[in-house]
Design an enzyme around this catalytic site. Structure first.
Site, short mmCIF file in Angstrom:
data_model
loop_
_atom_site.label_atom_id
_atom_site.label_comp_id
_atom_site.label_asym_id
_atom_site.label_seq_id
_atom_site.Cartn_x
_atom_site.Cartn_y
_atom_site.Cartn_z
N LYS A 205 0.86 -1.19 0.00
CA LYS A 205 0.00 0.00 0.00
C LYS A 205 0.90 1.24 0.00
CE LYS A 205 -1.54 3.03 2.47
NZ LYS A 205 -1.56 4.14 1.50
N GLU A 286 9.92 1.64 11.06
CA GLU A 286 10.97 2.66 11.03
C GLU A 286 10.29 4.03 10.99
OE1 GLU A 286 13.98 1.94 11.81
OE2 GLU A 286 13.18 -0.08 11.94
N CYS A 320 14.12 11.48 6.84
CA CYS A 320 14.08 11.09 8.24
C CYS A 320 15.43 11.37 8.89
CB CYS A 320 13.72 9.62 8.38
SG CYS A 320 14.76 8.60 7.35
N GLU A 416 9.52 16.55 15.56
CA GLU A 416 9.90 16.40 14.15
C GLU A 416 9.04 17.33 13.30
OE1 GLU A 416 8.90 12.84 11.75
OE2 GLU A 416 11.01 12.78 11.18
P1 NAD Z 1 2.93 8.54 7.49
O1 NAD Z 1 3.08 7.87 8.78
O2 NAD Z 1 1.93 9.64 7.39
O3 NAD Z 1 2.54 7.50 6.35
C1 NAD Z 1 3.34 6.37 6.05
C2 NAD Z 1 2.49 5.32 5.38
O4 NAD Z 1 1.53 4.83 6.32
C3 NAD Z 1 1.69 5.84 4.19
O5 NAD Z 1 1.73 4.86 3.17
C4 NAD Z 1 0.30 5.98 4.76
O6 NAD Z 1 -0.70 5.89 3.79
C5 NAD Z 1 0.23 4.83 5.73
N1 NAD Z 1 -0.75 4.94 6.83
C6 NAD Z 1 -1.24 6.07 7.38
N2 NAD Z 1 -2.11 5.76 8.38
C7 NAD Z 1 -2.15 4.40 8.46
C8 NAD Z 1 -2.84 3.47 9.30
N3 NAD Z 1 -3.66 3.88 10.26
N4 NAD Z 1 -2.63 2.15 9.10
C9 NAD Z 1 -1.79 1.72 8.13
N5 NAD Z 1 -1.12 2.56 7.30
C10 NAD Z 1 -1.29 3.88 7.46
O7 NAD Z 1 4.40 9.07 7.07
P2 NAD Z 1 4.80 9.89 5.78
O8 NAD Z 1 4.32 11.29 5.91
O9 NAD Z 1 4.47 9.14 4.55
O10 NAD Z 1 6.40 9.85 5.90
C11 NAD Z 1 7.13 10.75 6.67
C12 NAD Z 1 7.56 10.12 7.97
O11 NAD Z 1 8.32 8.95 7.71
C13 NAD Z 1 8.49 11.00 8.81
O12 NAD Z 1 8.13 10.90 10.15
C14 NAD Z 1 9.86 10.39 8.57
O13 NAD Z 1 10.80 10.65 9.59
C15 NAD Z 1 9.52 8.95 8.47
N6 NAD Z 1 10.56 8.19 7.78
C16 NAD Z 1 11.35 7.35 8.52
C17 NAD Z 1 12.37 6.63 7.91
C18 NAD Z 1 13.25 5.71 8.70
O14 NAD Z 1 13.97 4.91 8.10
N7 NAD Z 1 13.25 5.79 10.01
C19 NAD Z 1 12.56 6.77 6.53
C20 NAD Z 1 11.72 7.62 5.81
C21 NAD Z 1 10.72 8.32 6.45
#
Ligand code: NAD
Length: 515
Positions: A205, A286, A320, A416
Protein backbone atom coordinates in the site's frame (compact mmCIF):
# COMPACT_ATOMS: atom_id res chain seq x y z
CA UNK A 1 27.23 -16.37 -7.41
CA UNK A 2 26.93 -12.77 -8.73
CA UNK A 3 29.91 -10.40 -8.46
CA UNK A 4 30.52 -8.64 -5.15
CA UNK A 5 28.00 -5.90 -4.33
CA UNK A 6 29.01 -2.35 -5.29
CA UNK A 7 27.05 0.86 -4.81
CA UNK A 8 25.53 2.40 -7.90
CA UNK A 9 27.20 5.71 -8.76
CA UNK A 10 25.02 8.82 -8.95
CA UNK A 11 24.78 10.71 -12.24
CA UNK A 12 26.73 13.88 -12.96
CA UNK A 13 24.25 16.45 -14.21
CA UNK A 14 27.01 18.91 -15.03
CA UNK A 15 27.53 16.76 -18.17
CA UNK A 16 25.55 18.20 -21.06
CA UNK A 17 24.59 14.76 -22.39
CA UNK A 18 23.30 13.59 -19.00
CA UNK A 19 21.29 16.78 -18.56
CA UNK A 20 19.77 16.32 -21.98
CA UNK A 21 18.72 12.75 -21.24
CA UNK A 22 16.99 13.90 -18.05
CA UNK A 23 15.20 16.69 -19.96
CA UNK A 24 14.01 14.17 -22.57
CA UNK A 25 12.75 11.79 -19.87
CA UNK A 26 10.88 14.63 -18.18
CA UNK A 27 9.25 15.50 -21.49
CA UNK A 28 8.34 11.83 -22.08
CA UNK A 29 6.81 11.34 -18.61
CA UNK A 30 4.82 14.57 -18.98
CA UNK A 31 3.01 12.95 -21.91
CA UNK A 32 1.99 10.10 -19.57
CA UNK A 33 0.35 12.19 -16.83
CA UNK A 34 -3.33 12.33 -15.88
CA UNK A 35 -3.92 8.60 -16.55
CA UNK A 36 -6.13 6.37 -14.44
CA UNK A 37 -4.31 3.51 -12.68
CA UNK A 38 -5.81 0.22 -11.50
CA UNK A 39 -5.38 -1.86 -8.40
CA UNK A 40 -3.31 -4.98 -9.13
CA UNK A 41 -4.57 -8.01 -7.22
CA UNK A 42 -3.19 -11.31 -8.49
CA UNK A 43 -3.44 -11.21 -12.27
CA UNK A 44 -6.41 -8.82 -12.14
CA UNK A 45 -6.34 -5.10 -12.81
CA UNK A 46 -9.28 -3.64 -10.93
CA UNK A 47 -11.18 -0.39 -10.48
CA UNK A 48 -12.96 0.51 -7.26
CA UNK A 49 -15.47 3.07 -8.43
CA UNK A 50 -13.78 5.81 -6.43
CA UNK A 51 -10.49 7.52 -7.24
CA UNK A 52 -8.14 10.09 -5.76
CA UNK A 53 -5.47 12.04 -7.57
CA UNK A 54 -1.83 12.73 -7.02
CA UNK A 55 -0.47 16.12 -8.06
CA UNK A 56 2.83 17.81 -8.82
CA UNK A 57 3.84 19.67 -5.64
CA UNK A 58 5.97 22.05 -7.74
CA UNK A 59 2.92 23.00 -9.81
CA UNK A 60 -0.32 22.24 -8.00
CA UNK A 61 -2.51 22.51 -11.09
CA UNK A 62 -0.80 19.49 -12.70
CA UNK A 63 -2.35 16.10 -12.02
CA UNK A 64 0.10 13.21 -12.04
CA UNK A 65 -2.49 10.45 -12.10
CA UNK A 66 -5.79 9.12 -10.81
CA UNK A 67 -5.66 6.15 -8.44
CA UNK A 68 -8.22 3.76 -7.06
CA UNK A 69 -9.42 4.16 -3.48
CA UNK A 70 -9.60 0.43 -2.83
CA UNK A 71 -12.68 -0.84 -1.01
CA UNK A 72 -12.34 -2.84 2.20
CA UNK A 73 -13.41 -5.96 0.27
CA UNK A 74 -10.62 -5.39 -2.25
CA UNK A 75 -8.07 -4.98 0.55
CA UNK A 76 -9.21 -8.28 2.06
CA UNK A 77 -9.12 -9.93 -1.35
CA UNK A 78 -5.54 -8.76 -1.83
CA UNK A 79 -4.51 -10.49 1.41
CA UNK A 80 -6.30 -13.70 0.35
CA UNK A 81 -4.74 -13.68 -3.12
CA UNK A 82 -1.29 -13.06 -1.59
CA UNK A 83 -1.88 -16.00 0.79
CA UNK A 84 -2.63 -18.32 -2.17
CA UNK A 85 0.38 -17.03 -4.10
CA UNK A 86 2.58 -17.67 -1.05
CA UNK A 87 2.00 -21.42 -1.31
CA UNK A 88 3.74 -21.42 -4.72
CA UNK A 89 6.23 -18.58 -4.31
CA UNK A 90 7.77 -20.02 -1.14
CA UNK A 91 8.76 -23.11 -3.15
CA UNK A 92 10.41 -21.15 -5.97
CA UNK A 93 14.19 -21.65 -5.61
CA UNK A 94 15.93 -18.68 -4.06
CA UNK A 95 18.14 -18.31 -7.15
CA UNK A 96 15.03 -17.58 -9.22
CA UNK A 97 13.65 -15.17 -6.66
CA UNK A 98 16.98 -13.33 -6.49
CA UNK A 99 17.12 -13.25 -10.30
CA UNK A 100 13.89 -11.21 -10.30
CA UNK A 101 15.67 -8.59 -8.15
CA UNK A 102 18.77 -8.56 -10.35
CA UNK A 103 16.61 -8.12 -13.45
CA UNK A 104 14.62 -5.35 -11.72
CA UNK A 105 17.92 -3.57 -11.00
CA UNK A 106 18.88 -3.86 -14.68
CA UNK A 107 15.54 -2.44 -15.82
CA UNK A 108 15.81 0.41 -13.29
CA UNK A 109 19.25 1.21 -14.74
CA UNK A 110 17.83 1.22 -18.25
CA UNK A 111 14.89 3.42 -17.19
CA UNK A 112 16.88 5.53 -14.76
CA UNK A 113 16.03 8.94 -16.27
CA UNK A 114 12.34 8.05 -16.54
CA UNK A 115 12.27 6.84 -12.95
CA UNK A 116 13.98 10.07 -11.85
CA UNK A 117 11.43 12.07 -13.84
CA UNK A 118 8.50 10.47 -12.01
CA UNK A 119 10.09 11.45 -8.69
CA UNK A 120 10.89 14.98 -9.84
CA UNK A 121 7.28 15.43 -10.92
CA UNK A 122 5.36 13.57 -8.21
CA UNK A 123 7.54 13.99 -5.10
CA UNK A 124 9.15 17.38 -5.85
CA UNK A 125 12.65 15.90 -5.68
CA UNK A 126 15.37 17.94 -7.37
CA UNK A 127 17.26 16.10 -10.10
CA UNK A 128 20.16 15.18 -7.85
CA UNK A 129 17.91 13.96 -5.04
CA UNK A 130 15.73 11.95 -7.43
CA UNK A 131 18.77 10.28 -8.95
CA UNK A 132 20.18 9.38 -5.52
CA UNK A 133 16.81 7.78 -4.73
CA UNK A 134 16.93 5.68 -7.93
CA UNK A 135 20.55 4.67 -7.25
CA UNK A 136 19.57 3.51 -3.76
CA UNK A 137 16.67 1.48 -5.16
CA UNK A 138 19.07 -0.27 -7.56
CA UNK A 139 21.41 -0.93 -4.62
CA UNK A 140 18.62 -2.51 -2.57
CA UNK A 141 17.76 -4.93 -5.40
CA UNK A 142 21.40 -5.90 -5.91
CA UNK A 143 22.17 -6.13 -2.18
CA UNK A 144 19.10 -8.08 -1.03
CA UNK A 145 19.39 -10.46 -4.00
CA UNK A 146 22.91 -11.35 -2.85
CA UNK A 147 21.86 -11.49 0.78
CA UNK A 148 19.08 -13.99 0.03
CA UNK A 149 21.62 -16.24 -1.68
CA UNK A 150 23.93 -15.95 1.34
CA UNK A 151 21.16 -16.89 3.78
CA UNK A 152 20.35 -19.93 1.63
CA UNK A 153 23.87 -21.32 2.11
CA UNK A 154 24.53 -23.95 4.82
CA UNK A 155 24.51 -22.16 8.19
CA UNK A 156 27.28 -22.83 10.72
CA UNK A 157 26.18 -25.07 13.62
CA UNK A 158 28.08 -26.89 16.35
CA UNK A 159 28.47 -30.52 15.23
CA UNK A 160 27.05 -33.27 17.39
CA UNK A 161 28.16 -36.87 16.94
CA UNK A 162 25.34 -39.16 15.80
CA UNK A 163 23.15 -36.37 14.38
CA UNK A 164 22.95 -34.42 11.16
CA UNK A 165 21.83 -30.86 11.96
CA UNK A 166 20.93 -27.96 9.71
CA UNK A 167 19.31 -24.56 9.98
CA UNK A 168 17.21 -23.12 7.17
CA UNK A 169 15.76 -19.64 6.88
CA UNK A 170 12.22 -19.96 5.61
CA UNK A 171 9.74 -17.20 4.70
CA UNK A 172 7.04 -15.91 7.05
CA UNK A 173 3.95 -15.54 4.84
CA UNK A 174 1.99 -12.52 3.66
CA UNK A 175 3.41 -9.12 4.56
CA UNK A 176 1.81 -5.69 4.57
CA UNK A 177 4.36 -3.29 3.11
CA UNK A 178 3.56 0.33 3.94
CA UNK A 179 6.19 2.86 2.81
CA UNK A 180 6.27 6.67 3.09
CA UNK A 181 6.35 9.24 0.28
CA UNK A 182 9.76 10.75 1.04
CA UNK A 183 11.89 8.01 -0.55
CA UNK A 184 9.06 6.98 -2.84
CA UNK A 185 11.24 4.65 -4.87
CA UNK A 186 14.18 3.53 -2.69
CA UNK A 187 12.31 2.75 0.53
CA UNK A 188 9.36 1.18 -1.27
CA UNK A 189 11.69 -0.93 -3.40
CA UNK A 190 13.86 -1.93 -0.43
CA UNK A 191 10.94 -2.97 1.77
CA UNK A 192 9.15 -4.82 -1.04
CA UNK A 193 12.12 -6.67 -2.51
CA UNK A 194 13.48 -7.71 0.90
CA UNK A 195 10.14 -9.34 1.66
CA UNK A 196 9.68 -11.07 -1.67
CA UNK A 197 13.22 -12.35 -2.17
CA UNK A 198 12.87 -14.29 1.10
CA UNK A 199 9.83 -16.08 -0.35
CA UNK A 200 7.08 -13.98 1.22
CA UNK A 201 4.23 -12.41 -0.71
CA UNK A 202 3.18 -8.82 -0.26
CA UNK A 203 0.25 -6.46 -0.12
CA UNK A 204 1.85 -3.14 -1.02
CA UNK A 205 0.00 0.00 0.00
CA UNK A 206 1.99 2.99 -1.25
CA UNK A 207 1.67 6.51 0.12
CA UNK A 208 -1.21 8.45 -1.46
CA UNK A 209 1.22 11.29 -2.27
CA UNK A 210 3.44 9.15 -4.50
CA UNK A 211 1.45 6.24 -5.99
CA UNK A 212 2.61 6.79 -9.60
CA UNK A 213 6.21 6.09 -8.62
CA UNK A 214 5.01 2.90 -6.93
CA UNK A 215 3.02 1.91 -10.04
CA UNK A 216 6.12 2.44 -12.20
CA UNK A 217 8.02 -0.03 -10.02
CA UNK A 218 5.14 -2.55 -10.19
CA UNK A 219 5.57 -2.54 -13.98
CA UNK A 220 9.31 -3.11 -13.52
CA UNK A 221 8.68 -6.08 -11.23
CA UNK A 222 6.32 -7.65 -13.78
CA UNK A 223 8.82 -7.05 -16.57
CA UNK A 224 11.49 -8.66 -14.36
CA UNK A 225 9.42 -11.85 -14.22
CA UNK A 226 7.67 -11.59 -10.88
CA UNK A 227 4.61 -13.87 -11.03
CA UNK A 228 1.12 -12.43 -10.40
CA UNK A 229 0.00 -12.39 -6.76
CA UNK A 230 3.50 -12.06 -5.28
CA UNK A 231 3.19 -8.28 -4.91
CA UNK A 232 -0.34 -6.90 -4.88
CA UNK A 233 -0.79 -3.19 -5.41
CA UNK A 234 -3.53 -1.63 -3.29
CA UNK A 235 -3.91 2.16 -3.26
CA UNK A 236 -6.13 4.13 -0.91
CA UNK A 237 -6.20 5.94 2.40
CA UNK A 238 -3.75 4.77 5.04
CA UNK A 239 -6.26 5.21 7.84
CA UNK A 240 -8.87 2.94 6.22
CA UNK A 241 -7.21 0.61 3.72
CA UNK A 242 -3.80 0.55 5.39
CA UNK A 243 -5.42 -0.15 8.71
CA UNK A 244 -7.65 -2.91 7.32
CA UNK A 245 -4.66 -4.69 5.80
CA UNK A 246 -2.64 -4.46 9.03
CA UNK A 247 -5.57 -5.84 11.05
CA UNK A 248 -6.28 -8.80 8.76
CA UNK A 249 -5.69 -12.19 10.38
CA UNK A 250 -3.93 -13.40 7.21
CA UNK A 251 -1.13 -10.84 7.58
CA UNK A 252 1.96 -12.45 9.09
CA UNK A 253 4.16 -9.34 9.25
CA UNK A 254 4.03 -5.60 8.71
CA UNK A 255 6.92 -3.67 7.24
CA UNK A 256 6.24 0.00 7.88
CA UNK A 257 8.24 3.20 7.38
CA UNK A 258 6.62 6.51 8.27
CA UNK A 259 5.68 8.76 11.15
CA UNK A 260 5.92 7.92 14.83
CA UNK A 261 2.17 8.33 15.33
CA UNK A 262 1.19 5.88 12.58
CA UNK A 263 4.01 3.48 13.49
CA UNK A 264 2.92 3.25 17.11
CA UNK A 265 -0.69 2.78 16.03
CA UNK A 266 0.36 -0.11 13.77
CA UNK A 267 2.42 -1.72 16.54
CA UNK A 268 -0.67 -1.62 18.77
CA UNK A 269 -3.11 -2.91 16.14
CA UNK A 270 -0.79 -5.68 15.02
CA UNK A 271 -0.32 -6.87 18.60
CA UNK A 272 -4.03 -7.72 18.94
CA UNK A 273 -4.79 -11.21 17.56
CA UNK A 274 -7.91 -11.39 15.35
CA UNK A 275 -10.23 -14.40 15.09
CA UNK A 276 -8.56 -17.18 13.13
CA UNK A 277 -5.07 -15.75 13.53
CA UNK A 278 -2.49 -18.37 14.46
CA UNK A 279 0.68 -16.29 14.79
CA UNK A 280 2.08 -13.21 16.45
CA UNK A 281 2.45 -10.56 13.77
CA UNK A 282 5.94 -9.30 13.37
CA UNK A 283 6.25 -5.53 12.97
CA UNK A 284 9.22 -3.71 11.54
CA UNK A 285 8.51 0.00 12.09
CA UNK A 286 10.97 2.66 11.03
CA UNK A 287 9.80 6.10 12.14
CA UNK A 288 10.75 9.75 12.62
CA UNK A 289 13.82 11.59 13.79
CA UNK A 290 15.06 14.81 15.36
CA UNK A 291 18.55 14.46 14.04
CA UNK A 292 21.48 16.57 15.14
CA UNK A 293 24.79 17.92 14.01
CA UNK A 294 27.26 18.90 16.72
CA UNK A 295 29.96 21.43 15.77
CA UNK A 296 32.81 21.51 18.25
CA UNK A 297 35.10 24.51 18.62
CA UNK A 298 37.98 22.75 16.83
CA UNK A 299 35.83 21.57 13.89
CA UNK A 300 36.70 22.26 10.27
CA UNK A 301 34.41 25.31 10.07
CA UNK A 302 33.65 25.21 6.33
CA UNK A 303 33.13 21.45 6.21
CA UNK A 304 30.71 21.66 9.15
CA UNK A 305 28.85 24.53 7.52
CA UNK A 306 28.50 22.70 4.22
CA UNK A 307 27.44 19.49 6.02
CA UNK A 308 24.82 21.32 8.09
CA UNK A 309 23.29 23.06 5.07
CA UNK A 310 23.16 19.89 2.96
CA UNK A 311 21.74 17.79 5.82
CA UNK A 312 19.13 20.35 6.84
CA UNK A 313 17.89 21.50 3.44
CA UNK A 314 18.51 18.66 0.96
CA UNK A 315 15.06 17.54 -0.28
CA UNK A 316 13.60 20.44 1.71
CA UNK A 317 14.49 18.81 5.04
CA UNK A 318 12.05 15.98 4.32
CA UNK A 319 14.42 13.11 5.08
CA UNK A 320 14.08 11.09 8.24
CA UNK A 321 17.84 11.63 8.56
CA UNK A 322 17.68 15.41 7.97
CA UNK A 323 19.54 17.61 10.44
CA UNK A 324 16.93 19.56 12.36
CA UNK A 325 19.03 20.43 15.44
CA UNK A 326 22.37 22.13 15.03
CA UNK A 327 24.31 22.24 18.29
CA UNK A 328 27.30 24.59 18.16
CA UNK A 329 30.12 25.18 20.65
CA UNK A 330 29.68 28.61 22.26
CA UNK A 331 33.18 29.78 21.25
CA UNK A 332 32.38 29.62 17.54
CA UNK A 333 28.60 30.06 17.82
CA UNK A 334 28.28 33.75 16.73
CA UNK A 335 30.51 33.34 13.66
CA UNK A 336 28.93 30.02 12.69
CA UNK A 337 25.39 31.35 12.94
CA UNK A 338 26.27 34.40 10.85
CA UNK A 339 27.83 32.34 8.04
CA UNK A 340 25.03 29.80 8.17
CA UNK A 341 22.37 32.47 7.72
CA UNK A 342 24.28 33.95 4.76
CA UNK A 343 24.63 30.58 3.07
CA UNK A 344 21.01 29.57 3.63
CA UNK A 345 19.65 32.87 2.25
CA UNK A 346 21.48 32.06 -1.00
CA UNK A 347 19.81 28.67 -1.53
CA UNK A 348 17.58 28.73 -4.59
CA UNK A 349 14.02 27.50 -4.10
CA UNK A 350 12.00 26.67 -7.19
CA UNK A 351 10.27 23.96 -9.24
CA UNK A 352 11.98 20.58 -8.95
CA UNK A 353 11.80 20.31 -12.76
CA UNK A 354 14.33 23.17 -13.02
CA UNK A 355 17.83 21.71 -12.54
CA UNK A 356 19.08 24.99 -11.05
CA UNK A 357 16.72 24.67 -8.02
CA UNK A 358 18.57 23.63 -4.87
CA UNK A 359 15.28 23.11 -3.06
CA UNK A 360 11.91 22.16 -4.49
CA UNK A 361 8.50 22.30 -2.80
CA UNK A 362 7.35 20.43 0.30
CA UNK A 363 5.08 17.50 -0.42
CA UNK A 364 1.56 18.85 0.05
CA UNK A 365 -0.68 21.55 1.50
CA UNK A 366 -0.98 19.88 4.91
CA UNK A 367 2.79 19.69 5.22
CA UNK A 368 3.12 23.32 4.13
CA UNK A 369 0.62 24.46 6.76
CA UNK A 370 2.13 22.38 9.53
CA UNK A 371 5.69 23.58 8.75
CA UNK A 372 4.59 27.23 8.64
CA UNK A 373 2.89 26.77 12.01
CA UNK A 374 6.11 25.38 13.47
CA UNK A 375 7.93 28.42 12.08
CA UNK A 376 5.47 30.69 13.90
CA UNK A 377 6.09 28.78 17.13
CA UNK A 378 9.84 28.99 16.51
CA UNK A 379 9.74 32.76 16.02
CA UNK A 380 8.46 33.03 19.60
CA UNK A 381 10.88 30.44 20.97
CA UNK A 382 14.06 31.82 19.36
CA UNK A 383 15.47 34.31 16.84
CA UNK A 384 14.78 33.92 13.13
CA UNK A 385 17.89 34.55 11.02
CA UNK A 386 16.87 33.15 7.62
CA UNK A 387 13.65 32.34 5.74
CA UNK A 388 10.53 32.12 7.85
CA UNK A 389 7.92 32.40 5.10
CA UNK A 390 6.53 30.76 1.97
CA UNK A 391 8.52 31.21 -1.23
CA UNK A 392 6.93 32.37 -4.50
CA UNK A 393 5.40 29.96 -6.97
CA UNK A 394 2.45 27.76 -7.86
CA UNK A 395 3.63 24.98 -5.49
CA UNK A 396 4.15 24.27 -1.81
CA UNK A 397 7.28 26.36 -1.46
CA UNK A 398 8.84 27.41 1.84
CA UNK A 399 12.05 29.37 2.22
CA UNK A 400 14.83 27.52 4.04
CA UNK A 401 14.51 28.68 7.62
CA UNK A 402 16.99 28.98 10.47
CA UNK A 403 15.97 29.79 14.04
CA UNK A 404 18.77 30.31 16.56
CA UNK A 405 19.26 30.83 20.32
CA UNK A 406 16.82 28.05 21.21
CA UNK A 407 16.49 26.38 24.56
CA UNK A 408 16.67 22.56 24.34
CA UNK A 409 13.11 22.47 25.71
CA UNK A 410 11.73 24.51 22.77
CA UNK A 411 9.09 22.68 20.75
CA UNK A 412 10.94 23.25 17.49
CA UNK A 413 14.03 21.72 19.08
CA UNK A 414 12.13 18.60 20.15
CA UNK A 415 9.38 17.75 17.65
CA UNK A 416 9.90 16.40 14.15
CA UNK A 417 8.92 19.18 11.72
CA UNK A 418 9.82 17.36 8.49
CA UNK A 419 10.52 20.47 6.46
CA UNK A 420 13.21 23.06 5.78
CA UNK A 421 13.50 24.37 9.34
CA UNK A 422 16.74 24.21 11.30
CA UNK A 423 16.79 24.79 15.08
CA UNK A 424 20.15 26.05 16.37
CA UNK A 425 21.32 25.60 19.96
CA UNK A 426 24.43 26.68 21.84
CA UNK A 427 26.54 24.27 23.92
CA UNK A 428 29.23 24.96 26.53
CA UNK A 429 31.47 22.14 25.35
CA UNK A 430 31.30 18.76 23.62
CA UNK A 431 29.87 16.97 26.67
CA UNK A 432 27.14 19.56 26.97
CA UNK A 433 26.44 19.20 23.23
CA UNK A 434 26.15 15.40 23.52
CA UNK A 435 23.81 15.79 26.50
CA UNK A 436 21.56 18.13 24.46
CA UNK A 437 21.75 15.79 21.46
CA UNK A 438 20.72 12.73 23.50
CA UNK A 439 17.87 14.55 25.23
CA UNK A 440 15.33 13.41 22.63
CA UNK A 441 12.71 10.72 22.28
CA UNK A 442 14.20 9.94 18.87
CA UNK A 443 17.57 8.40 18.01
CA UNK A 444 18.00 8.12 14.28
CA UNK A 445 21.02 10.04 12.92
CA UNK A 446 23.61 12.46 14.21
CA UNK A 447 26.94 13.95 13.15
CA UNK A 448 29.83 15.30 15.15
CA UNK A 449 32.32 17.70 13.60
CA UNK A 450 35.44 17.63 15.77
CA UNK A 451 39.21 17.08 15.39
CA UNK A 452 40.31 16.03 18.89
CA UNK A 453 40.72 12.23 18.91
CA UNK A 454 39.74 11.84 22.56
CA UNK A 455 36.56 13.82 22.03
CA UNK A 456 35.75 11.84 18.91
CA UNK A 457 36.15 8.64 20.92
CA UNK A 458 33.78 10.03 23.54
CA UNK A 459 31.23 11.07 20.93
CA UNK A 460 31.35 7.58 19.35
CA UNK A 461 30.64 6.08 22.76
CA UNK A 462 28.02 8.49 24.06
CA UNK A 463 25.83 9.69 21.15
CA UNK A 464 22.76 7.45 21.24
CA UNK A 465 21.64 7.16 17.61
CA UNK A 466 21.33 4.33 15.14
CA UNK A 467 23.52 6.12 12.57
CA UNK A 468 26.35 8.27 13.86
CA UNK A 469 28.69 10.14 11.52
CA UNK A 470 31.96 11.84 12.35
CA UNK A 471 33.08 14.83 10.27
CA UNK A 472 30.48 14.27 7.55
CA UNK A 473 26.84 15.09 6.99
CA UNK A 474 24.08 13.10 8.68
CA UNK A 475 22.14 12.24 5.50
CA UNK A 476 23.00 10.01 2.54
CA UNK A 477 23.34 6.54 4.06
CA UNK A 478 24.56 4.07 1.45
CA UNK A 479 23.25 0.52 1.13
CA UNK A 480 25.76 -1.99 2.47
CA UNK A 481 28.02 0.79 3.79
CA UNK A 482 25.78 2.46 6.38
CA UNK A 483 23.05 0.00 7.48
CA UNK A 484 20.21 2.34 8.40
CA UNK A 485 17.73 2.45 11.29
CA UNK A 486 17.17 4.27 14.55
CA UNK A 487 16.78 3.83 18.30
CA UNK A 488 13.98 4.76 20.69
CA UNK A 489 10.94 6.32 18.98
CA UNK A 490 12.80 6.33 15.68
CA UNK A 491 11.86 2.70 15.29
CA UNK A 492 12.84 -0.91 15.62
CA UNK A 493 16.40 -0.37 14.37
CA UNK A 494 15.90 -2.78 11.49
CA UNK A 495 19.09 -1.62 9.71
CA UNK A 496 17.89 -1.47 6.12
CA UNK A 497 20.73 -2.14 3.70
CA UNK A 498 22.58 -4.20 6.31
CA UNK A 499 23.42 -7.87 6.60
CA UNK A 500 20.87 -8.54 9.36
CA UNK A 501 17.92 -7.04 7.49
CA UNK A 502 16.62 -10.17 5.73
CA UNK A 503 16.39 -12.01 9.04
CA UNK A 504 13.35 -9.83 9.74
CA UNK A 505 11.54 -11.42 6.82
CA UNK A 506 12.38 -15.02 7.64
CA UNK A 507 12.10 -17.55 10.45
CA UNK A 508 14.78 -20.12 11.21
CA UNK A 509 13.93 -23.82 11.08
CA UNK A 510 16.39 -26.13 12.85
CA UNK A 511 16.27 -29.71 11.54
CA UNK A 512 18.00 -32.60 13.33
CA UNK A 513 18.27 -36.09 11.92
CA UNK A 514 19.54 -38.99 14.03
CA UNK A 515 22.15 -40.93 12.12
P1 NAD B 1 2.93 8.54 7.49
O1 NAD B 1 3.08 7.87 8.78
O2 NAD B 1 1.93 9.64 7.39
O3 NAD B 1 2.54 7.50 6.35
C1 NAD B 1 3.34 6.37 6.05
C2 NAD B 1 2.49 5.32 5.38
O4 NAD B 1 1.53 4.83 6.32
C3 NAD B 1 1.69 5.84 4.19
O5 NAD B 1 1.73 4.86 3.17
C4 NAD B 1 0.30 5.98 4.76
O6 NAD B 1 -0.70 5.89 3.79
C5 NAD B 1 0.23 4.83 5.73
N1 NAD B 1 -0.75 4.94 6.83
C6 NAD B 1 -1.24 6.07 7.38
N2 NAD B 1 -2.11 5.76 8.38
C7 NAD B 1 -2.15 4.40 8.46
C8 NAD B 1 -2.84 3.47 9.30
N3 NAD B 1 -3.66 3.88 10.26
N4 NAD B 1 -2.63 2.15 9.10
C9 NAD B 1 -1.79 1.72 8.13
N5 NAD B 1 -1.12 2.56 7.30
C10 NAD B 1 -1.29 3.88 7.46
O7 NAD B 1 4.40 9.07 7.07
P2 NAD B 1 4.80 9.89 5.78
O8 NAD B 1 4.32 11.29 5.91
O9 NAD B 1 4.47 9.14 4.55
O10 NAD B 1 6.40 9.85 5.90
C11 NAD B 1 7.13 10.75 6.67
C12 NAD B 1 7.56 10.12 7.97
O11 NAD B 1 8.32 8.95 7.71
C13 NAD B 1 8.49 11.00 8.81
O12 NAD B 1 8.13 10.90 10.15
C14 NAD B 1 9.86 10.39 8.57
O13 NAD B 1 10.80 10.65 9.59
C15 NAD B 1 9.52 8.95 8.47
N6 NAD B 1 10.56 8.19 7.78
C16 NAD B 1 11.35 7.35 8.52
C17 NAD B 1 12.37 6.63 7.91
C18 NAD B 1 13.25 5.71 8.70
O14 NAD B 1 13.97 4.91 8.10
N7 NAD B 1 13.25 5.79 10.01
C19 NAD B 1 12.56 6.77 6.53
C20 NAD B 1 11.72 7.62 5.81
C21 NAD B 1 10.72 8.32 6.45
Amino acid sequence: MPAEFKNELVLDFSQEQTRQKQEEALALVQTQLDREYDLIIGADRLKSGKTFKSINPSKKSVTIGHFQSASLEQAVRAVEVAARAFEKWKRVPVQQRAAVLFRAAEILRAKRFENNAWMILEAGKTWVEADADTAEAIDFCEFYGREALRYAEPQPLTRLKGEDNELRYIPLGVGAVIPPWNFPCAILVGMTTAALVCGNTVVLKPSSDTPAIAAFFMDILHEAGMPPGVVNFVTGSGATIGNAIVEHSGIRFVSFTGSKEVGLHIVEEAARPRPGQIWIKRVVAEMGGKDFIIVNEDADFDAALAGAVASAFGFQGQKCSACSRLIVHEKIYPAFVEKLAEKVKDLKVGPAMDPSSYMGPVINENARKSILQYIETGRKEGRLVAGGEPAEGDGFYIKPTVIVDLDPSARIAREEIFGPVLAVLKAKDLDDAIRIANDSEYGLTGSVYCKDRDLIRRAKEECHVGNLYINRKCTGALVGVHPFGGFNMSGTDSKAGGRDYLLLFTQAKAISEKL
